[in-house]
Design an enzyme around this catalytic site. Structure first.
Site, PDB file in Angstrom:
ATOM      1  N   HIS A   1      68.794  57.843  44.592  1.00 39.57           N
ATOM      2  CA  HIS A   1      69.423  58.667  43.113  1.00 39.57           C
ATOM      3  C   HIS A   1      68.099  59.378  42.731  1.00 39.57           C
ATOM      4  CE1 HIS A   1      73.212  57.839  45.672  1.00 39.57           C
ATOM      5  NE2 HIS A   1      73.019  56.838  45.398  1.00 39.57           N
TER       6      HIS A   1
ATOM      7  N   HIS B   1      80.934  59.708  37.493  1.00 43.54           N
ATOM      8  CA  HIS B   1      80.224  58.473  36.551  1.00 43.54           C
ATOM      9  C   HIS B   1      80.120  57.821  35.446  1.00 43.54           C
ATOM     10  CE1 HIS B   1      78.465  60.473  40.119  1.00 43.54           C
ATOM     11  NE2 HIS B   1      78.303  59.329  41.213  1.00 43.54           N
ATOM     12  N   GLY B   2      79.989  59.112  34.643  1.00 40.00           N
ATOM     13  CA  GLY B   2      81.255  58.574  33.151  1.00 40.00           C
ATOM     14  C   GLY B   2      81.710  58.212  32.635  1.00 40.00           C
TER      15      GLY B   2
ATOM     16  N   SER C   1      79.112  50.606  41.253  1.00 41.27           N
ATOM     17  CA  SER C   1      78.487  51.428  42.388  1.00 41.27           C
ATOM     18  C   SER C   1      76.995  51.568  41.812  1.00 41.27           C
ATOM     19  CB  SER C   1      78.626  52.978  42.501  1.00 41.27           C
ATOM     20  OG  SER C   1      77.953  53.937  41.063  1.00 41.27           O
ATOM     21  N   CYS C   2      75.945  51.538  42.495  1.00 42.02           N
ATOM     22  CA  CYS C   2      74.904  51.844  41.989  1.00 42.02           C
ATOM     23  C   CYS C   2      74.275  53.206  41.321  1.00 42.02           C
ATOM     24  CB  CYS C   2      73.415  52.481  43.782  1.00 42.02           C
ATOM     25  SG  CYS C   2      74.901  53.592  44.304  1.00 42.02           S
ATOM     26  N   ASN C   3      74.590  53.594  41.191  1.00 41.23           N
ATOM     27  CA  ASN C   3      74.608  53.915  40.093  1.00 41.23           C
ATOM     28  C   ASN C   3      75.031  54.463  38.527  1.00 41.23           C
ATOM     29  OD1 ASN C   3      73.420  57.099  40.946  1.00 41.23           O
ATOM     30  ND2 ASN C   3      74.638  57.662  42.417  1.00 41.23           N
TER      31      ASN C   3
ATOM     32  N   GLN D   1      70.038  52.929  46.113  1.00 39.06           N
ATOM     33  CA  GLN D   1      71.167  52.945  46.255  1.00 39.06           C
ATOM     34  C   GLN D   1      71.410  51.578  47.236  1.00 39.06           C
ATOM     35  OE1 GLN D   1      69.525  55.262  48.015  1.00 39.06           O
ATOM     36  NE2 GLN D   1      69.800  54.722  49.444  1.00 39.06           N
TER      37      GLN D   1
ATOM     38  N   ARG E   1      71.429  60.489  46.882  1.00 39.67           N
ATOM     39  CA  ARG E   1      70.923  60.914  48.192  1.00 39.67           C
ATOM     40  C   ARG E   1      72.122  61.231  49.163  1.00 39.67           C
ATOM     41  NH1 ARG E   1      74.383  58.391  49.279  1.00 39.67           N
ATOM     42  NH2 ARG E   1      75.056  55.817  49.695  1.00 39.67           N
TER      43      ARG E   1
HETATM   44  P1  NAD Z   1      78.401  50.827  55.329  1.00 38.96           P
HETATM   45  O1  NAD Z   1      79.423  51.344  56.400  1.00 38.96           O
HETATM   46  O2  NAD Z   1      77.314  50.223  55.498  1.00 38.96           O
HETATM   47  O3  NAD Z   1      78.664  49.202  55.810  1.00 38.96           O
HETATM   48  C1  NAD Z   1      80.645  48.090  55.597  1.00 38.96           C
HETATM   49  C2  NAD Z   1      80.595  47.450  56.780  1.00 38.96           C
HETATM   50  O4  NAD Z   1      82.428  47.386  56.511  1.00 38.96           O
HETATM   51  C3  NAD Z   1      80.057  48.151  58.542  1.00 38.96           C
HETATM   52  O5  NAD Z   1      79.279  46.969  59.307  1.00 38.96           O
HETATM   53  C4  NAD Z   1      82.316  48.527  58.768  1.00 38.96           C
HETATM   54  O6  NAD Z   1      82.037  47.339  60.719  1.00 38.96           O
HETATM   55  C5  NAD Z   1      82.918  46.718  57.806  1.00 38.96           C
HETATM   56  N1  NAD Z   1      83.871  46.657  58.080  1.00 38.96           N
HETATM   57  C6  NAD Z   1      84.497  47.798  58.393  1.00 38.96           C
HETATM   58  N2  NAD Z   1      86.297  48.222  58.312  1.00 38.96           N
HETATM   59  C7  NAD Z   1      86.397  45.971  57.724  1.00 38.96           C
HETATM   60  C8  NAD Z   1      86.997  45.786  58.120  1.00 38.96           C
HETATM   61  N3  NAD Z   1      88.023  45.495  57.892  1.00 38.96           N
HETATM   62  N4  NAD Z   1      86.734  43.795  57.764  1.00 38.96           N
HETATM   63  C9  NAD Z   1      85.383  44.285  57.917  1.00 38.96           C
HETATM   64  N5  NAD Z   1      84.412  44.180  57.929  1.00 38.96           N
HETATM   65  C10 NAD Z   1      84.781  45.995  58.330  1.00 38.96           C
HETATM   66  O7  NAD Z   1      78.948  50.469  53.764  1.00 38.96           O
HETATM   67  P2  NAD Z   1      78.089  50.453  52.472  1.00 38.96           P
HETATM   68  O8  NAD Z   1      76.997  50.675  52.250  1.00 38.96           O
HETATM   69  O9  NAD Z   1      77.898  48.608  52.263  1.00 38.96           O
HETATM   70  O10 NAD Z   1      79.710  50.155  51.370  1.00 38.96           O
HETATM   71  C11 NAD Z   1      80.196  48.861  50.977  1.00 38.96           C
HETATM   72  C12 NAD Z   1      80.697  49.059  49.753  1.00 38.96           C
HETATM   73  O11 NAD Z   1      79.131  49.123  48.783  1.00 38.96           O
HETATM   74  C13 NAD Z   1      81.049  49.973  49.784  1.00 38.96           C
HETATM   75  O12 NAD Z   1      82.453  49.936  48.205  1.00 38.96           O
HETATM   76  C14 NAD Z   1      80.359  51.248  49.009  1.00 38.96           C
HETATM   77  O13 NAD Z   1      81.131  52.152  47.924  1.00 38.96           O
HETATM   78  C15 NAD Z   1      79.082  50.029  47.767  1.00 38.96           C
HETATM   79  N6  NAD Z   1      77.771  50.512  47.648  1.00 38.96           N
HETATM   80  C16 NAD Z   1      77.341  51.169  48.716  1.00 38.96           C
HETATM   81  C17 NAD Z   1      76.215  51.924  47.990  1.00 38.96           C
HETATM   82  C18 NAD Z   1      75.172  52.430  49.257  1.00 38.96           C
HETATM   83  O14 NAD Z   1      74.411  53.271  49.053  1.00 38.96           O
HETATM   84  N7  NAD Z   1      75.249  52.442  50.714  1.00 38.96           N
HETATM   85  C19 NAD Z   1      76.062  51.905  47.231  1.00 38.96           C
HETATM   86  C20 NAD Z   1      76.515  50.512  45.856  1.00 38.96           C
HETATM   87  C21 NAD Z   1      77.524  50.376  46.585  1.00 38.96           C
END
Ligand code: NAD
Length: 336
Positions: A220, A194-195, A139-141, A299, A168
């Site tokens: 964050h 997170h740890g 993850s980002c964190n 993030q 956030r």
């Molecule tokens: P998001 O909701 O912004 O984007 C997800 C996308 O996937 C959406 O466009 C959604 O329509 C699409 N989707 C949903 N189901 C689907 C499917 N079955 N097939 C294809 N597309 C599908 O989510 P995000 O924030 O980009 O997060 C994605 C991953 O990255 C997660 O695992 C999240 O935990 C991780 N992540 C997010 C962040 C953050 O801060 N946003 C940071 C680091 C990691």
């Protein structure tokens, strides 16, 4: 030939990963997937990405006047590697699809560590992903924590890390998440996850974390306290951080996450992304033999270059992690 990358899930992380891959000279985006013909799909089409959709969404895309290149299954068939950027816990449900197609895959930090045996951070364990079929970019964190802890551990030895994370609550484009007026213990029972997540990359690190959700969208903020095995000064740590490829020392009178994002805007960065961990330079202090500092984590973007390096390691495009990091950074403008 360039490595063929498919981005499954084109949201906050997916659209950035697609743009970052498109900037590299050793890999290309062969397609992105969308489930709905919304504004993000419109922009993907404008950028020239081939859009793949679930069979059931084809009609809606046709009605919206958006050209579809095929189904998500067809996209996966064409790829050497899929970067799964679907929402947390959805990604794991795609695993059978990737296995069936015999394609390599990367998941994001919203998936459990059990989705595959290897969790990834480019500085700390690039080698472990070399040639691997399945990898999870943490993850980002966790990415931000690894970037700080790894070099400190290499140079001075880390005895114990304590971190409080002010999270956030939602991303800027998110209209569904709260709170809008509360600090939420996340979770109440300590420590937070997170740890343990840092230990998926560096199992020997002794770390305890706590997290609080705050009504902000920018970044964050980590409050770190680290006991090191060897003595050092605050200047030593600043120099060490300065030398790392994905840490940015923040000064210039900045004392908030809002100003860091404004800095990103002024730098003209794409989507005001701050891909580096942003360590507040003047916060780096040693008190009673222990290190303290603040760092802010964007993030939406810090994991993006990590995905590019994970592709390079898994596809055996580069053996040396620092060379991959340098290549990714140069193509994306990281560190400028
Ligand atoms: P998001 O909701 O912004 O984007 C997800 C996308 O996937 C959406 O466009 C959604 O329509 C699409 N989707 C949903 N189901 C689907 C499917 N079955 N097939 C294809 N597309 C599908 O989510 P995000 O924030 O980009 O997060 C994605 C991953 O990255 C997660 O695992 C999240 O935990 C991780 N992540 C997010 C962040 C953050 O801060 N946003 C940071 C680091 C990691």
């Amino acid at each position: 030939a360039k490595v063929k990358v498919a981005v499954n899930g084109y949201g906050t992380i997916g659209k950035r990963v697609a743009d970052a891959v498109a900037l590299q000279d050793d890999m290309e985006v062969i397609g992105i997937s969308k489930t709905k013909p919304n504004f993000e799909a419109q922009v993907a089409a404008l950028k020239g990405y081939d859009i793949y959709v679930p069979e059931t969404s084809k009609e809606a895309f046709a009605k919206a006047g958006l050209k579809v290149a095929g189904t998500i299954e067809e996209m996966i068939e064409k790829a050497d590697i899929v970067v799964d950027c679907t929402p947390g816990k959805i990604g794991v449900t795609n695993k059978a699809l990737y296995e069936k197609a015999g394609v390599k895959a990367i998941w994001q930090g919203g998936e459990s560590k059990d989705v595959c045996p290897i969790s990834f951070n480019a500085e700390a364990n690039y080698d472990q992903a070399y040639g691997a079929d399945f990898v999870r970019v943490v993850s980002c964190n966790t990415t931000g924590l690894c970037r700080a802890i790894f070099p400190l551990d290499q140079k001075y030895g880390v005895e114990k890390v304590r971190v409080t994370i002010v999270r956030r609550a939602g991303d800027p484009g998110d209209i569904k998440t709260g709170p809008i007026d509360a600090l939420v213990l996340d979770p109440v029972k300590l420590p937070s996850h997170h740890g343990p997540d840092v230990k998926t990359i560096m199992p020997h690190i002794n770390i305890t974390s706590a997290a609080i959700k705050a009504p902000t969208t920018f970044m964050h903020l980590h409050v770190l306290n680290i006991k090191l095995k060897k003595d050092c000064t605050a200047d030593d740590v600043k120099k060490l951080f300065q030398s790392r490829p994905r840490i940015k020392l923040i000064d210039g009178g900045i004392s908030s996450t809002a100003e860091i994002i404004e800095f990103g805007r002024d730098l003209g960065r794409s989507r005001n992304d701050m891909w580096e961990s942003c360590v507040f330079k003047d916060s780096v202090s040693i008190d009673d033999g222990e290190l303290y500092f603040f760092q802010a984590i964007h993030q939406e973007s810090d994991v993006v270059p990590e995905n590019v390096d994970a592709i390079r390691s898994m596809m055996k495009l580069e053996m040396d992690n620092l060379k991959s990091i340098e290549k990714t950074n140069k193509a994306m403008g990281i560190g400028l």
